[in-house]
Design a protein around this motif. Structure first.
Motif, PDB file in Angstrom:
ATOM      1  N   VAL A  77       0.840  -1.191   0.000  1.00 33.67           N
ATOM      2  CA  VAL A  77       0.000   0.000   0.000  1.00 33.67           C
ATOM      3  C   VAL A  77       0.882   1.250   0.000  1.00 33.67           C
ATOM      4  N   LEU A  78       0.483   2.247  -0.783  1.00 29.62           N
ATOM      5  CA  LEU A  78       1.211   3.517  -0.850  1.00 29.62           C
ATOM      6  C   LEU A  78       0.743   4.415   0.297  1.00 29.62           C
ATOM      7  N   GLU A  79       1.524   4.447   1.353  1.00 27.04           N
ATOM      8  CA  GLU A  79       1.154   5.168   2.564  1.00 27.04           C
ATOM      9  C   GLU A  79       1.082   6.674   2.352  1.00 27.04           C
ATOM     10  N   HIS A  80       1.821   7.200   1.361  1.00 26.67           N
ATOM     11  CA  HIS A  80       1.795   8.646   1.140  1.00 26.67           C
ATOM     12  C   HIS A  80       0.439   9.137   0.622  1.00 26.67           C
ATOM     13  N   ASN A  81      -0.464   8.224   0.285  1.00 30.87           N
ATOM     14  CA  ASN A  81      -1.781   8.648  -0.196  1.00 30.87           C
ATOM     15  C   ASN A  81      -2.873   8.601   0.873  1.00 30.87           C
ATOM     16  N   PHE A  82      -2.523   8.205   2.085  1.00 26.55           N
ATOM     17  CA  PHE A  82      -3.524   8.213   3.164  1.00 26.55           C
ATOM     18  C   PHE A  82      -4.071   9.625   3.377  1.00 26.55           C
ATOM     19  N   LYS A  83      -3.180  10.583   3.590  1.00 33.31           N
ATOM     20  CA  LYS A  83      -3.589  11.950   3.939  1.00 33.31           C
ATOM     21  C   LYS A  83      -4.357  12.648   2.814  1.00 33.31           C
ATOM     22  N   PRO A  84      -3.873  12.632   1.558  1.00 29.66           N
ATOM     23  CA  PRO A  84      -4.654  13.323   0.520  1.00 29.66           C
ATOM     24  C   PRO A  84      -6.017  12.680   0.254  1.00 29.66           C
ATOM     25  N   LEU A  85      -6.114  11.369   0.380  1.00 25.76           N
ATOM     26  CA  LEU A  85      -7.422  10.739   0.172  1.00 25.76           C
ATOM     27  C   LEU A  85      -8.367  11.069   1.330  1.00 25.76           C
ATOM     28  N   LYS A  86      -7.831  11.169   2.525  1.00 26.49           N
ATOM     29  CA  LYS A  86      -8.650  11.597   3.679  1.00 26.49           C
ATOM     30  C   LYS A  86      -9.148  13.013   3.442  1.00 26.49           C
ATOM     31  N   GLU A  87      -8.280  13.877   2.922  1.00 32.42           N
ATOM     32  CA  GLU A  87      -8.691  15.255   2.627  1.00 32.42           C
ATOM     33  C   GLU A  87      -9.812  15.284   1.599  1.00 32.42           C
ATOM     34  N   LEU A  88      -9.686  14.490   0.543  1.00 32.46           N
ATOM     35  CA  LEU A  88     -10.735  14.445  -0.478  1.00 32.46           C
ATOM     36  C   LEU A  88     -12.040  13.908   0.101  1.00 32.46           C
ATOM     37  N   GLN A  89     -11.939  12.896   0.920  1.00 31.85           N
ATOM     38  CA  GLN A  89     -13.123  12.342   1.578  1.00 31.85           C
ATOM     39  C   GLN A  89     -13.763  13.407   2.473  1.00 31.85           C
ATOM     40  N   ASP A  90     -12.951  14.138   3.225  1.00 29.07           N
ATOM     41  CA  ASP A  90     -13.464  15.192   4.101  1.00 29.07           C
ATOM     42  C   ASP A  90     -14.101  16.333   3.308  1.00 29.07           C
ATOM     43  N   ARG A  91     -13.693  16.487   2.046  1.00 29.89           N
ATOM     44  CA  ARG A  91     -14.283  17.501   1.169  1.00 29.89           C
ATOM     45  C   ARG A  91     -15.580  17.002   0.532  1.00 29.89           C
ATOM     46  N   GLY A  92     -16.012  15.793   0.908  1.00 25.34           N
ATOM     47  CA  GLY A  92     -17.300  15.283   0.468  1.00 25.34           C
ATOM     48  C   GLY A  92     -17.276  14.339  -0.710  1.00 25.34           C
ATOM     49  N   PHE A  93     -16.100  13.947  -1.154  1.00 25.61           N
ATOM     50  CA  PHE A  93     -16.008  13.014  -2.276  1.00 25.61           C
ATOM     51  C   PHE A  93     -16.160  11.568  -1.804  1.00 25.61           C
ATOM     52  N   LEU A  94     -16.940  10.780  -2.540  1.00 25.00           N
ATOM     53  CA  LEU A  94     -16.925   9.331  -2.375  1.00 25.00           C
ATOM     54  C   LEU A  94     -15.649   8.836  -3.040  1.00 25.00           C
ATOM     55  N   LEU A  95     -15.026   7.822  -2.478  1.00 23.42           N
ATOM     56  CA  LEU A  95     -13.809   7.236  -3.042  1.00 23.42           C
ATOM     57  C   LEU A  95     -14.156   5.857  -3.576  1.00 23.42           C
ATOM     58  N   ILE A  96     -14.025   5.678  -4.885  1.00 26.63           N
ATOM     59  CA  ILE A  96     -14.437   4.432  -5.539  1.00 26.63           C
ATOM     60  C   ILE A  96     -13.280   3.906  -6.379  1.00 26.63           C
ATOM     61  N   VAL A  97     -12.909   2.663  -6.127  1.00 27.69           N
ATOM     62  CA  VAL A  97     -11.809   2.025  -6.840  1.00 27.69           C
ATOM     63  C   VAL A  97     -12.365   1.317  -8.076  1.00 27.69           C
ATOM     64  N   VAL A  98     -11.700   1.507  -9.216  1.00 28.42           N
ATOM     65  CA  VAL A  98     -12.042   0.808 -10.461  1.00 28.42           C
ATOM     66  C   VAL A  98     -10.737   0.278 -11.039  1.00 28.42           C
ATOM     67  N   THR A  99     -10.611  -1.049 -11.084  1.00 26.76           N
ATOM     68  CA  THR A  99      -9.338  -1.659 -11.449  1.00 26.76           C
ATOM     69  C   THR A  99      -9.512  -2.816 -12.423  1.00 26.76           C
ATOM     70  N   ASN A 100      -8.602  -2.915 -13.383  1.00 24.09           N
ATOM     71  CA  ASN A 100      -8.521  -4.093 -14.253  1.00 24.09           C
ATOM     72  C   ASN A 100      -7.725  -5.154 -13.514  1.00 24.09           C
ATOM     73  N   GLN A 101      -8.235  -6.353 -13.468  1.00 26.38           N
ATOM     74  CA  GLN A 101      -7.536  -7.467 -12.835  1.00 26.38           C
ATOM     75  C   GLN A 101      -7.515  -8.665 -13.778  1.00 26.38           C
ATOM     76  N   GLY A 102      -6.887  -8.451 -14.934  1.00 32.48           N
ATOM     77  CA  GLY A 102      -6.798  -9.484 -15.967  1.00 32.48           C
ATOM     78  C   GLY A 102      -5.998 -10.694 -15.558  1.00 32.48           C
ATOM     79  N   GLY A 103      -5.199 -10.577 -14.506  1.00 31.20           N
ATOM     80  CA  GLY A 103      -4.457 -11.731 -13.996  1.00 31.20           C
ATOM     81  C   GLY A 103      -5.382 -12.851 -13.546  1.00 31.20           C
ATOM     82  N   LEU A 104      -6.620 -12.511 -13.199  1.00 28.56           N
ATOM     83  CA  LEU A 104      -7.603 -13.547 -12.856  1.00 28.56           C
ATOM     84  C   LEU A 104      -7.896 -14.415 -14.078  1.00 28.56           C
ATOM     85  N   ALA A 105      -8.150 -13.779 -15.217  1.00 31.77           N
ATOM     86  CA  ALA A 105      -8.433 -14.521 -16.448  1.00 31.77           C
ATOM     87  C   ALA A 105      -7.235 -15.368 -16.865  1.00 31.77           C
ATOM     88  N   LYS A 106      -6.036 -14.857 -16.599  1.00 30.00           N
ATOM     89  CA  LYS A 106      -4.812 -15.583 -16.941  1.00 30.00           C
ATOM     90  C   LYS A 106      -4.499 -16.702 -15.964  1.00 30.00           C
TER      91      LYS A 106
END
Length: 162
Positions: free
Chosen positions: A29-58
């Motif tokens: 996990v990239l620890e340097h992104n804890f604080k900015p994501l908390k700030e965005l969340q505190d500003r009212g943004f929902l945080l939604i992850v969208v990821t390709n995981q093609g390794g499953l198909a492989k």
């Protein structure tokens, strides 16, 4: 309506390896992104992850391993007050499965989240480290922000308004 920050996973929330992250030992996990994501969340943004995981198909890792990675991702960010509203992933790969609309640069997963969480596209963003992330965001009607792999999100906070 809600506003959201859509986030790619590898290279944005956890360390980019240049290839698939296949084991828990590789998942950092990239620890340097804890604080900015908390700030965005505190500003009212929902945080939604969208990821390709093609390794499953492989067959390079299992659904169980992927779920363990996502549980660890949520655990570490939650310890810093960051909650992901949802984690969406595409388990397809064009070399192993038929073409799909959920694999980025397709926008289906973003469109599902936009409908499910009543998201105002004009006030939402997609942060990713690949052109396909920005393209998927823009196809769904949200502003794409391209960062370098593992770049601190704090460096682009000024691009996010509202």
């Amino acid at each position: 309506m809600n506003k959201a920050i859509f986030l790619d996973r590898d290279g944005v929330l956890n360390k980019e390896l240049g290839d698939y992250v296949c084991t828990m030992q590789e998942f950092q996990v990239l620890e340097h992104n804890f604080k900015p994501l908390k700030e965005l969340q505190d500003r009212g943004f929902l945080l939604i992850v969208v990821t390709n995981q093609g390794g499953l198909a492989k067959g390079w890792y299992t659904e169980k391993t992927l779920q363990s990675m996502h549980t660890e991702l949520q655990r570490q960010y939650a310890a810093h007050g960051v909650e992901f509203t949802e984690i969406y992933y595409c388990n397809h790969h064009p070399e192993y499965t038929s073409n799909c609309f959920c694999r980025k640069p397709g926008s289906l997963l973003l469109e599902k989240a936009i409908a499910r969480f009543d998201i105002d596209k004009s006030k939402s963003y997609f942060i990713g480290d690949r052109d396909r992330d920005v393209e998927a965001g823009e196809k769904a009607g949200v502003t794409g922000i391209l960062i370098d792999s593992d770049q601190p999100i704090s460096e682009i906070l000024h691009l996010i308004t509202a």
